[in-house]
Design a protein around this motif. Structure first.
Motif, PDB file in Angstrom:
ATOM      1  N   CYS A 127      -3.538   0.549   8.740  1.00  0.00           N
ATOM      2  CA  CYS A 127      -2.582  -0.266   7.997  1.00  0.00           C
ATOM      3  C   CYS A 127      -1.733  -1.087   8.964  1.00  0.00           C
ATOM      4  CB  CYS A 127      -1.695   0.641   7.157  1.00  0.00           C
ATOM      5  SG  CYS A 127      -0.404  -0.234   6.245  1.00  0.00           S
ATOM      6  N   ILE A 128      -1.632  -2.388   8.702  1.00  0.00           N
ATOM      7  CA  ILE A 128      -0.836  -3.264   9.568  1.00  0.00           C
ATOM      8  C   ILE A 128       0.657  -3.051   9.389  1.00  0.00           C
ATOM      9  CG2 ILE A 128      -2.628  -5.048   9.645  1.00  0.00           C
ATOM     10  CD1 ILE A 128      -0.747  -6.672   7.696  1.00  0.00           C
ATOM     11  N   ALA A 129       1.054  -2.383   8.311  1.00  0.00           N
ATOM     12  CA  ALA A 129       2.471  -2.223   8.006  1.00  0.00           C
ATOM     13  C   ALA A 129       3.042  -0.855   8.360  1.00  0.00           C
ATOM     14  CB  ALA A 129       2.718  -2.506   6.523  1.00  0.00           C
ATOM     15  N   CYS A 130       2.165   0.173   8.457  1.00  0.00           N
ATOM     16  CA  CYS A 130       2.667   1.512   8.806  1.00  0.00           C
ATOM     17  C   CYS A 130       1.802   2.227   9.841  1.00  0.00           C
ATOM     18  CB  CYS A 130       2.839   2.383   7.565  1.00  0.00           C
ATOM     19  SG  CYS A 130       1.282   3.007   6.867  1.00  0.00           S
ATOM     20  N   GLY A 131       0.610   1.716  10.090  1.00  0.00           N
ATOM     21  CA  GLY A 131      -0.273   2.301  11.084  1.00  0.00           C
ATOM     22  C   GLY A 131      -1.185   3.403  10.571  1.00  0.00           C
ATOM     23  N   MET A 132      -1.087   3.755   9.302  1.00  0.00           N
ATOM     24  CA  MET A 132      -1.915   4.826   8.754  1.00  0.00           C
ATOM     25  C   MET A 132      -3.398   4.474   8.822  1.00  0.00           C
ATOM     26  SD  MET A 132      -1.950   6.408   4.897  1.00  0.00           S
ATOM     27  CE  MET A 132      -3.458   5.780   4.170  1.00  0.00           C
ATOM     28  N   PRO A 133      -4.240   5.403   9.285  1.00  0.00           N
ATOM     29  CA  PRO A 133      -5.684   5.161   9.241  1.00  0.00           C
ATOM     30  C   PRO A 133      -6.147   5.103   7.784  1.00  0.00           C
ATOM     31  CG  PRO A 133      -5.160   7.022  10.664  1.00  0.00           C
ATOM     32  CD  PRO A 133      -3.902   6.663   9.933  1.00  0.00           C
ATOM     33  N   MET A 134      -6.969   4.132   7.477  1.00  0.00           N
ATOM     34  CA  MET A 134      -7.491   3.988   6.116  1.00  0.00           C
ATOM     35  C   MET A 134      -8.980   4.323   6.164  1.00  0.00           C
ATOM     36  SD  MET A 134      -5.234   0.719   4.796  1.00  0.00           S
ATOM     37  CE  MET A 134      -6.069  -0.475   5.791  1.00  0.00           C
ATOM     38  N   THR A 135      -9.301   5.557   5.835  1.00  0.00           N
ATOM     39  CA  THR A 135     -10.658   6.065   5.984  1.00  0.00           C
ATOM     40  C   THR A 135     -11.407   6.185   4.663  1.00  0.00           C
ATOM     41  OG1 THR A 135      -9.873   8.345   5.873  1.00  0.00           O
ATOM     42  CG2 THR A 135     -10.040   7.354   8.061  1.00  0.00           C
ATOM     43  N   GLN A 136     -10.685   6.114   3.550  1.00  0.00           N
ATOM     44  CA  GLN A 136     -11.300   6.253   2.230  1.00  0.00           C
ATOM     45  C   GLN A 136     -10.856   5.103   1.344  1.00  0.00           C
ATOM     46  OE1 GLN A 136     -10.481  10.116   0.514  1.00  0.00           O
ATOM     47  NE2 GLN A 136     -10.296  11.019   2.546  1.00  0.00           N
ATOM     48  N   ILE A 137     -11.655   4.768   0.366  1.00  0.00           N
ATOM     49  CA  ILE A 137     -11.301   3.680  -0.544  1.00  0.00           C
ATOM     50  C   ILE A 137      -9.981   3.972  -1.259  1.00  0.00           C
ATOM     51  CG2 ILE A 137     -12.636   4.532  -2.508  1.00  0.00           C
ATOM     52  CD1 ILE A 137     -13.382   1.504  -2.984  1.00  0.00           C
ATOM     53  N   ALA A 138      -9.675   5.238  -1.472  1.00  0.00           N
ATOM     54  CA  ALA A 138      -8.426   5.624  -2.142  1.00  0.00           C
ATOM     55  C   ALA A 138      -7.199   5.316  -1.288  1.00  0.00           C
ATOM     56  CB  ALA A 138      -8.456   7.096  -2.496  1.00  0.00           C
ATOM     57  N   ASP A 139      -7.375   5.042  -0.003  1.00  0.00           N
ATOM     58  CA  ASP A 139      -6.251   4.705   0.875  1.00  0.00           C
ATOM     59  C   ASP A 139      -5.769   3.266   0.685  1.00  0.00           C
ATOM     60  OD1 ASP A 139      -6.366   7.243   2.038  1.00  0.00           O
ATOM     61  OD2 ASP A 139      -7.704   6.567   3.652  1.00  0.00           O
ATOM     62  N   TYR A 140      -6.580   2.447   0.024  1.00  0.00           N
ATOM     63  CA  TYR A 140      -6.272   1.025  -0.155  1.00  0.00           C
ATOM     64  C   TYR A 140      -5.527   0.779  -1.465  1.00  0.00           C
ATOM     65  CZ  TYR A 140      -9.559   0.181   3.644  1.00  0.00           C
ATOM     66  OH  TYR A 140     -10.180   0.163   4.859  1.00  0.00           O
ATOM     67  N   PRO A 141      -4.657  -0.232  -1.488  1.00  0.00           N
ATOM     68  CA  PRO A 141      -3.971  -0.540  -2.748  1.00  0.00           C
ATOM     69  C   PRO A 141      -4.963  -1.025  -3.802  1.00  0.00           C
ATOM     70  CG  PRO A 141      -3.439  -2.183  -1.068  1.00  0.00           C
ATOM     71  CD  PRO A 141      -4.271  -1.132  -0.416  1.00  0.00           C
TER      72      PRO A 141
ATOM     73  N   SER B 238     -10.398  -5.128   0.809  1.00  0.00           N
ATOM     74  CA  SER B 238     -10.145  -6.381   1.527  1.00  0.00           C
ATOM     75  C   SER B 238      -8.696  -6.438   2.038  1.00  0.00           C
ATOM     76  CB  SER B 238     -10.417  -7.591   0.625  1.00  0.00           C
ATOM     77  OG  SER B 238      -9.436  -7.689  -0.392  1.00  0.00           O
ATOM     78  N   LYS B 239      -7.851  -5.559   1.531  1.00  0.00           N
ATOM     79  CA  LYS B 239      -6.453  -5.512   1.985  1.00  0.00           C
ATOM     80  C   LYS B 239      -6.392  -4.883   3.369  1.00  0.00           C
ATOM     81  CE  LYS B 239      -4.651  -6.804  -2.004  1.00  0.00           C
ATOM     82  NZ  LYS B 239      -4.301  -8.176  -2.209  1.00  0.00           N
ATOM     83  N   ASN B 240      -5.438  -5.315   4.180  1.00  0.00           N
ATOM     84  CA  ASN B 240      -5.286  -4.746   5.518  1.00  0.00           C
ATOM     85  C   ASN B 240      -4.045  -3.847   5.600  1.00  0.00           C
ATOM     86  OD1 ASN B 240      -3.437  -6.787   5.390  1.00  0.00           O
ATOM     87  ND2 ASN B 240      -4.169  -7.889   7.184  1.00  0.00           N
ATOM     88  N   TYR B 241      -3.555  -3.419   4.465  1.00  0.00           N
ATOM     89  CA  TYR B 241      -2.438  -2.480   4.386  1.00  0.00           C
ATOM     90  C   TYR B 241      -2.790  -1.387   3.384  1.00  0.00           C
ATOM     91  CZ  TYR B 241      -1.336  -5.718   0.577  1.00  0.00           C
ATOM     92  OH  TYR B 241      -1.407  -6.514  -0.534  1.00  0.00           O
ATOM     93  N   CYS B 242      -2.120  -0.236   3.521  1.00  0.00           N
ATOM     94  CA  CYS B 242      -2.466   0.938   2.705  1.00  0.00           C
ATOM     95  C   CYS B 242      -1.714   0.960   1.364  1.00  0.00           C
ATOM     96  CB  CYS B 242      -2.175   2.213   3.486  1.00  0.00           C
ATOM     97  SG  CYS B 242      -0.416   2.587   3.668  1.00  0.00           S
ATOM     98  N   LYS B 243      -2.094   1.936   0.549  1.00  0.00           N
ATOM     99  CA  LYS B 243      -1.488   2.081  -0.777  1.00  0.00           C
ATOM    100  C   LYS B 243      -0.003   2.420  -0.702  1.00  0.00           C
ATOM    101  CE  LYS B 243      -2.889   6.920  -1.255  1.00  0.00           C
ATOM    102  NZ  LYS B 243      -3.734   7.840  -2.037  1.00  0.00           N
ATOM    103  N   TYR B 244       0.435   3.039   0.393  1.00  0.00           N
ATOM    104  CA  TYR B 244       1.843   3.397   0.538  1.00  0.00           C
ATOM    105  C   TYR B 244       2.709   2.192   0.922  1.00  0.00           C
ATOM    106  CZ  TYR B 244      -0.203   8.012   0.486  1.00  0.00           C
ATOM    107  OH  TYR B 244      -0.911   9.128   0.135  1.00  0.00           O
TER     108      TYR B 244
END
Length: 79
Positions: free
Chosen positions: A4-18, A23-29
């Motif tokens: 995530c470009i906004a918090c640094g969280m690794p996004m390893t699963q589709i559920a991690d994306y908003p 296609s988003k470069n930031y996480c759901k959080y």
């Protein structure tokens, strides 16, 4: 693996994306309910609260720490 470009969280699963939008470069959080990215002030407040609640930090120290951490991330470097 994306981070995530906004918090640094690794996004390893589709559920991690908003909204499961890989296609988003930031996480759901770091996203609002509509999938748009939260702004710097919202992330600063959220991370400050996290440090206070989970790391038992003083508010001033928590906010300073959150600011330093966030400013190193791609989304906030130029702000």
């Amino acid at each position: 693996m994306k981070s995530c470009i906004a918090c640094g969280m690794p996004m390893t699963q589709i559920a991690d994306y908003p909204l499961y939008d890989i296609s988003k470069n930031y996480c759901k959080y770091c996203a609002h309910a509509d999938g748009s990215m939260k702004n710097f002030e919202e992330k600063l407040d959220c991370l400050t609260k996290h440090y206070i609640n989970f790391h038992k930090m003083d508010h001033i120290i928590a906010k300073q720490t959150a600011y330093v951490v966030l400013k190193k991330l791609p989304a906030w470097k130029r702000k």
